[in-house]
Design a protein around this motif. Structure first.
Motif, PDB file in Angstrom:
ATOM      1  N   GLU A 178       0.823  -1.197   0.000  1.00 19.34           N
ATOM      2  CA  GLU A 178       0.000   0.000   0.000  1.00 19.34           C
ATOM      3  C   GLU A 178       0.863   1.256   0.000  1.00 19.34           C
ATOM      4  N   ILE A 179       0.230   2.364  -0.368  1.00 21.95           N
ATOM      5  CA  ILE A 179       0.836   3.690  -0.309  1.00 21.95           C
ATOM      6  C   ILE A 179      -0.083   4.579   0.520  1.00 21.95           C
ATOM      7  N   GLN A 180       0.503   5.458   1.332  1.00 27.09           N
ATOM      8  CA  GLN A 180      -0.284   6.401   2.103  1.00 27.09           C
ATOM      9  C   GLN A 180       0.190   7.817   1.817  1.00 27.09           C
ATOM     10  N   SER A 198       4.872  10.613   2.124  1.00 20.48           N
ATOM     11  CA  SER A 198       4.138   9.392   1.825  1.00 20.48           C
ATOM     12  C   SER A 198       4.713   8.256   2.665  1.00 20.48           C
ATOM     13  N   ILE A 200       5.123   3.973   2.236  1.00 19.61           N
ATOM     14  CA  ILE A 200       4.962   2.763   1.431  1.00 19.61           C
ATOM     15  C   ILE A 200       5.213   1.570   2.344  1.00 19.61           C
ATOM     16  N   TYR A 232       8.970  -0.803   5.390  1.00 21.74           N
ATOM     17  CA  TYR A 232       8.351   0.471   5.041  1.00 21.74           C
ATOM     18  C   TYR A 232       9.388   1.492   4.605  1.00 21.74           C
ATOM     19  N   GLN A 234       9.412   5.821   4.176  1.00 22.17           N
ATOM     20  CA  GLN A 234       8.652   7.050   4.390  1.00 22.17           C
ATOM     21  C   GLN A 234       9.499   8.275   4.048  1.00 22.17           C
TER      22      GLN A 234
END
Length: 312
Positions: A178-180, A198, A200, A232, A234
Motif C-alpha cells: 500500500e501507499i499512504q 508518503s 509505502i 516500510y 517514508q
C-alpha cells in the motif's frame, strides 16, 4: 456418570468464556523510542546525536469500540556540532542544545477512514533541558570522550508551547502492498513548518484503524490481529519557517553564542522494518536527513529502535 458429563460441560463453557475474554481489546500500550547516530556504526556524533522518548497510549473513551487513541509522552532530543568533542567556537557548525518536552496527542478517524492526528507539547531548550548532563552520563557510561566543552556554547534557556496536526490517507494497492499520503503542520514557539510525504508498506500489516505503525493497535480486537511484519519507506519534504533548536528562543535577544541560519527546505527519509507479536512490537529504522542549517558541514544519518508492549 451424569455428574461427570455436567462437570465437563461446565468446564468447556468456562474455557469458552475465558477464551472470549482473552480476545477482548487491550486498553493501554507502553512504548520507548531510542534514536542515536551511533546505531549507524559510522563513527559520527552529530548532529541529532541522541533522542529518548517514553510514551503511553490508551483509548480516549471508556467505550471499547472507540477508535480514538490518546498518547502521553515524555522525551528529550540532543543536538551537537558534527563532532561533540569540539572545544572551540569556530568548530561549532550546528547550534548545540537539548529539546525537552512533554506532549499530549490524539488519533482519530473520519467517516472515510482518513486518519487525523493532533497534539500539543510543552517544551524547553537550553541548560534547563539537561542535555549536557545526559550526554556526559552516557559518554562516561560507555567510556567515550568527554563532551563537556561544547556545551559551553549551547543555546540559552527558552520555554514554550507547540501544536501539530497531521492528515493521513491510505491508498491500498494489493493485500500486502500500500501507499499512504501524509500532510502535516507544526506551529508554536519551537517549530513552524509544513510537511508533505508518503508511506509505502510491503508485507503483512493491518490497516490504519489498528496498526502498530501509527500506534492504533489498541483497536485490534483479536489476538491474531496483532501480528504484523512489514517493511516500510517514508520520504518527507518539510518547509520550515522557524526552528528554535537552530535559531534560539523566539522571545530572547541573547539567544546564545552560536545560532544558525535556517535552511527552509529539508528532506527526511526513513527506511525500516516492523514486527509485532502477541503484546509486543519492534521497530528498527534508518533515517537520513539533509542539512538543517547552512553552517553544517554535511548531512546526517541516525538509527531508531522502538519497542512497544500492550496491556489491559
Amino acid at each position: 456418570m451424569k455428574k461427570s458429563y455436567i462437570s465437563i460441560l461446565i468446564f468447556l463453557i468456562y474455557i469458552n468464556i475465558f477464551s472470549q475474554n482473552n480476545k477482548d481489546f487491550y486498553t493501554k500500550e507502553f512504548g520507548i523510542i531510542s534514536e542515536n547516530d551511533a546505531y549507524m556504526l559510522l563513527g559520527d556524533d552529530g548532529y541529532y546525536t541522541n533522542g529518548l522518548e517514553f510514551y503511553v497510549n490508551w483509548k480516549s473513551k471508556k467505550n471499547k469500540d472507540s477508535l480514538k487513541i490518546a498518547t502521553f509522552s515524555l522525551g528529550q532530543n540532543i543536538y551537537n556540532a558534527q563532532n561533540g568533542n569540539y572545544s572551540k567556537l569556530i568548530n561549532i557548525d550546528r547550534p548545540v542544545t537539548a529539546y525537552l518536552y512533554i506532549s499530549y496527542k490524539q488519533t482519530q478517524f473520519t467517516k472515510n477512514k482518513e486518519m487525523i492526528k493532533w497534539g500539543v507539547s510543552i517544551a524547553s531548550i537550553g541548560p534547563i533541558s539537561f542535555g549536557k548532563e545526559t550526554q556526559v552520563f552516557i559518554h562516561h557510561l560507555f567510556d567515550m570522550y568527554d563532551p563537556k566543552k561544547q556545551w559551553d556554547f549551547q543555546l540559552k534557556n527558552s520555554i514554550g508551547i507547540n501544536g501539530e496536526l497531521t492528515w493521513i490517507k491510505e491508498i491500498p494497492i494489493k493485500d500486502n502492498f500500500e501507499i499512504q499520503a501524509i500532510a502535516g503542520a507544526r506551529a508554536g514557539l519551537f517549530f513552524d513548518n509544513i510537511k508533505l510525504g508518503s508511506l509505502i508498506r510491503w508485507g503483512k500489516f493491518n490497516n490504519n484503524l489498528s496498526t502498530s505503525y501509527w500506534n492504533t493497535r489498541l483497536n485490534a480486537k483479536y489476538k491474531n490481529s496483532h501480528k504484523e511484519f512489514f517493511f516500510y519507506y517514508q520520504p518527507s519534504l518539510l518547509v520550515y519557517a522557524y526552528n528554535a533548536t537552530i535559531e534560539g528562543g523566539a522571545f530572547r535577544k541573547d539567544k546564545g553564542p552560536v545560532t544558525g541560519k535556517l535552511n527552509p527546505l529539508l528532506y527526511h527519509q526513513i527506511v525500516g522494518i516492523m514486527k509485532t507479536w502477541n503484546r509486543y512490537a519492534l521497530n528498527l529504522a534508518i533515517n537520513y536527513q539533509t542539512k538543517e542549517t547552512s553552517l553544517q558541514e554535511k548531512t546526517q544519518w541516525y538509527g531508531t529502535i522502538e519497542l512497544k508492549y500492550l496491556f489491559k
